[in-house]
Design a protein around this motif. Structure first.
Motif, short mmCIF file in Angstrom:
data_model
loop_
_atom_site.label_atom_id
_atom_site.label_comp_id
_atom_site.label_asym_id
_atom_site.label_seq_id
_atom_site.Cartn_x
_atom_site.Cartn_y
_atom_site.Cartn_z
N GLU A 1 0.84 -1.20 0.00
CA GLU A 1 0.00 0.00 0.00
C GLU A 1 0.87 1.25 0.00
N LEU A 2 1.26 1.70 -1.16
CA LEU A 2 2.08 2.91 -1.26
C LEU A 2 1.21 4.13 -0.96
N PRO A 3 1.81 5.17 -0.37
CA PRO A 3 1.04 6.40 -0.15
C PRO A 3 0.51 6.96 -1.47
N GLN A 4 -0.53 7.74 -1.37
CA GLN A 4 -1.16 8.36 -2.54
C GLN A 4 -1.03 9.87 -2.38
N ILE A 5 -0.57 10.54 -3.44
CA ILE A 5 -0.45 12.00 -3.34
C ILE A 5 -1.51 12.62 -4.23
N ILE A 6 -2.31 13.53 -3.67
CA ILE A 6 -3.30 14.22 -4.53
C ILE A 6 -3.16 15.73 -4.38
N LYS A 7 -3.59 16.40 -5.43
CA LYS A 7 -3.58 17.86 -5.42
C LYS A 7 -4.92 18.29 -4.84
N SER A 8 -4.91 19.13 -3.81
CA SER A 8 -6.20 19.51 -3.22
C SER A 8 -6.85 20.60 -4.05
N VAL A 9 -8.16 20.62 -4.02
CA VAL A 9 -8.90 21.56 -4.86
C VAL A 9 -9.62 22.63 -4.04
#
Lengths: 142, 580
Positions: B379-387
């Protein structure tokens, strides 16, 4: 009694013999039916070595060399490949099933592939049953 | 067939402690083998390679007047030379020896004692049958060209070059780019003592380029090397398109590794999210002395993610060894530069091994760095751009491994600790100098423990990261070790090379010249007067392809003659049928 084939294998020193050693240092387990003869290059495998092995009762013969393009001696493995195709035809004419002779490229890092190869080849030869050529030759007293 | 004195063979079966004896009944092997013709003594011993083991052979040679020796033990790739030397010391030609590999290719790979013992007996029988036809071969001595070629101008390459050059020997240093320094030229501070990388490198580069015995070639790669230990030759093409031929006696390969391409790990958003940067890019940022986001702001929340491309079967299974320490160094530097920021360190395992590194970890953990563990394999971390307006620009979602809690971390800047991987041209280099690469595309050493900087090609050494990921101290140590090996060879003035070349029996040669067509080294020429092929033993590398091609059997591959190999087949097959 269960048929336990004997397979004579010719391994080139640089890739395949090293790969077989790696299977050992990695403690991989495979079938104990193979008898390895070391040659410097798969190009050194003289057809007489193959015929002699069958003549003396080997149920299978395996030749291993470096992958195409990786030969320590530049192109000995290509020479081996050409010769192998002729040997296949020849043994077929002598009444030996062509599947008893096998060629495979094994690199110095492919210990696992070598172990799997010995298992699969042993299974194939077991299915074919014992080679009869030694008996044939001796019966005909050639 | 050549005239032959009657063979008197000594056979020695090694237990290798328990390594062989556990799976092979060495007593039974010794007993069965002892009954074979020409076998004068058959013994087993706990460690044949030990001093008492070697003495056992030497004493028997004298006492029983042995003229052939077989040792059944490990791979000949490990101890063939050891035992050949025993024969030599006892007055026998070293080539009157044969090894049966009953460890790597028998006891270690089987789990049925009966089958493994049977196999051992057959392999030894083959060796006994073969050794009877072994012939004494004369050693061939070649002079050593005292110049050395070093490929790669990073820290490892320069260290090796300086060490050799300081002993007064010429060095040609080939560098692929337009400057020396390699990967380290990207670094700001080094771990664990936070020394300035630039200062260290500057001194090293200055010494290298000003050294009277080092000639540096920039923008230069290597395509093909001819020759053998002591006498190599290559033609290089420099950036000015000028060809130059170099001759040298030894080669040190120090071609290094390159950073992993972080865009391959999709969920980290590298390449899409501007403030997700690699550790190499962050080093460059640190060198400017100002850590700012791409927009020019001071980052409030900074996350460091470990093991990018490493220790994950999808990318590279291996650990790159240095990234954890570099991450700790980053955390320290960030804490000094931005005392009020939040620093998160997301690791898979903290591998702060080695001198001074655990101490660095302990010291870092006291500086309000938040360390958290994730599951690298599943389970690799997930990076998201916040909106949402007002949210931090990026969010990292991941499951903390110890607590099992799903966590969410805000981030203005994310540093990906990229691992190291082989250069795309690693195969070309391996080909050029005649060495092998492993499944991870690192060069393979001659022996992982006992000969870690040599390769199976005499006169070719591997140092630094191209042999496997490592830090600066290990690279320098390897470089100096290889330099010592090279200098030892140069000081000897000459080396013995393999004499297992081909030779032509002129009486049998029909002059068809097929051998000339198959020789990859143009080592055979045709003598028009005698109408026979002639082998140049200096050029011949002993592959034996001509021997298997010759239609009349005129060519003999020394030490791998038809007779020797056919006897080996005979010996092992006869034993196989006998046991049945």
């Amino acid at each position: 009694m269960e048929f336990n084939p004997t397979i004579v294998a010719f391994l080139c020193n640089w890739c395949s013999y090293t790969g077989a050693d790696l299977a050992g240092t990695s403690r991989m387990k495979y079938k104990p039916n193979v008898r390895v003869i070391r040659v410097m290059c798969s190009g050194r495998v003289d057809p007489t070595f193959v015929y002699k092995s069958f003549r003396e009762g080997a149920d299978g013969v395996l030749i291993c060399g470096c992958h195409p393009g990786d030969c320590h001696y530049q192109e000995g493995n290509y020479k081996c490949l050409r010769r192998f195709k002729l040997m296949k035809k020849y043994i077929t004419q002598m009444g030996i099933e062509p599947a008893r002779l096998h060629l495979e490229w094994i690199s110095a890092s492919e210990g696992k592939q070598f172990a799997e190869l010995i298992d699969s080849m042993t299974a194939r030869i077991k299915e074919l049953g014992p080679s009869k050529i030694k008996t044939v030759v001796e019966t005909l007293a050639i | 067939m050549r005239s032959m004195e009657e063979a008197r063979i000594g056979v020695y079966v090694c237990w290798c402690g328990n390594n062989i004896a556990k799976m092979v009944d060495v007593e039974l092997v010794t007993e069965l083998i002892g009954k074979l013709p020409h076998v004068v003594v058959s013994k087993n011993y706990k460690y044949m390679c030990s001093d008492p083991g070697q003495e056992l052979i030497a004493e028997d040679i004298l006492e029983h007047n042995l003229n052939r020796v077989v040792v059944a033990a490990c791979s000949p790739r490990i101890h063939e030379l050891t035992f050949r030397k025993v024969l030599e010391k006892s007055g026998l030609n070293p080539y009157l020896f044969e090894m049966a590999n009953i460890r790597e290719q028998d006891s270690w790979v089987h789990d049925n004692r009966e089958a493994a013992t049977r196999k051992a007996v057959e392999l030894v029988a083959g060796a006994i049958s073969r050794v009877q036809y072994h012939e004494p071969l004369d050693k061939r001595s070649v002079g050593i060209n005292p110049a050395t070629l070093v490929i790669g101008g990073g820290v490892a390459g320069m260290s090796a070059a300086l060490e050799v050059a300081n002993a007064g020997r010429e060095v040609y240093l080939l560098e692929k780019t337009e400057q020396l320094g390699g990967m380290v030229s990207h670094f700001d501070l080094t771990f664990p003592y936070l020394y300035d990388a630039d200062k260290m490198l500057e001194v090293m580069i200055r010494r290298t380029i000003n050294h009277p015995h080092i000639k540096v070639f920039y923008n230069t790669t290597i395509s093909e090397v001819h020759g053998y230990i002591g006498n190599f030759e290559t033609t290089i093409q420099s950036d000015s398109n000028q060809e130059q031929t170099l001759t040298f006696g030894n080669i040190i390969v120090a071609t290094g590794l390159r950073p992993f391409d972080a865009s391959r790990v999709g969920q980290y958003g590298y390449g899409r999210l501007p403030n997700v940067i690699t550790s190499v890019e962050f080093e460059d940022l640190l060198r400017t002395g100002q850590v700012r986001t791409k927009e020019g702001n001071i980052p409030q929340n900074i996350a460091i993610i470990h093991c990018v491309g490493s220790r994950n079967t999808e990318f590279h299974e291996y650990c790159s060894r240095t990234c954890c320490q570099v991450a700790l160094k980053f955390a320290n530097q960030l804490r000094s530069l931005l005392p009020d920021s939040n620093i998160y360190d997301l690791y898979a395992d903290m591998r702060a091994f080695g001198k001074g590194c655990e101490e660095l970890y302990t010291a870092t953990s006291k500086k309000e760095i938040i360390f958290m563990m994730f599951d690298q394999q599943h389970e690799l971390p997930q990076i998201i751009k916040s909106v949402a307006p007002g949210d931090p620009p990026m969010l990292i979602f991941f499951r903390e491994k110890i607590s099992g809690l799903g966590l969410e971390i805000p981030a203005d800047m994310i540093i990906l600790m990229v691992g190291m991987e082989a250069h795309p041209d690693v195969k070309d280099i391996a080909h050029a100098v005649g060495i092998s690469i492993c499944s991870n595309a690192f060069f393979i050493e001659k022996h992982p423990k006992l000969d870690p900087v040599a390769t199976t090609t005499s006169g070719v050494y591997i140092v630094g990261n191209c042999q496997g990921p490592k830090g600066i101290p290990d690279s320098v140590a390897q470089a100096k070790a290889a330099a010592a090996r090279v200098l030892a060879t140069i000081n000897q003035g000459s080396v013995h090379v393999e004499v297992t070349t081909a030779e032509v029996n002129e009486t049998l040669c029909c002059g068809c010249q097929t051998c000339i067509m198959v020789c990859p080294y143009t080592a055979i020429h045709y003598d028009r007067e005698k109408k026979v092929s002639v082998v140049n033993e200096v050029l011949c590398k002993g592959c034996g392809t001509c021997g298997s091609t010759c239609p009349t059997g005129a060519i003999r591959s020394k030490h791998f003659t038809d007779q020797q190999i056919l006897s080996q087949i005979d010996g092992l097959m006869k034993m196989a049928l006998k046991i049945e």
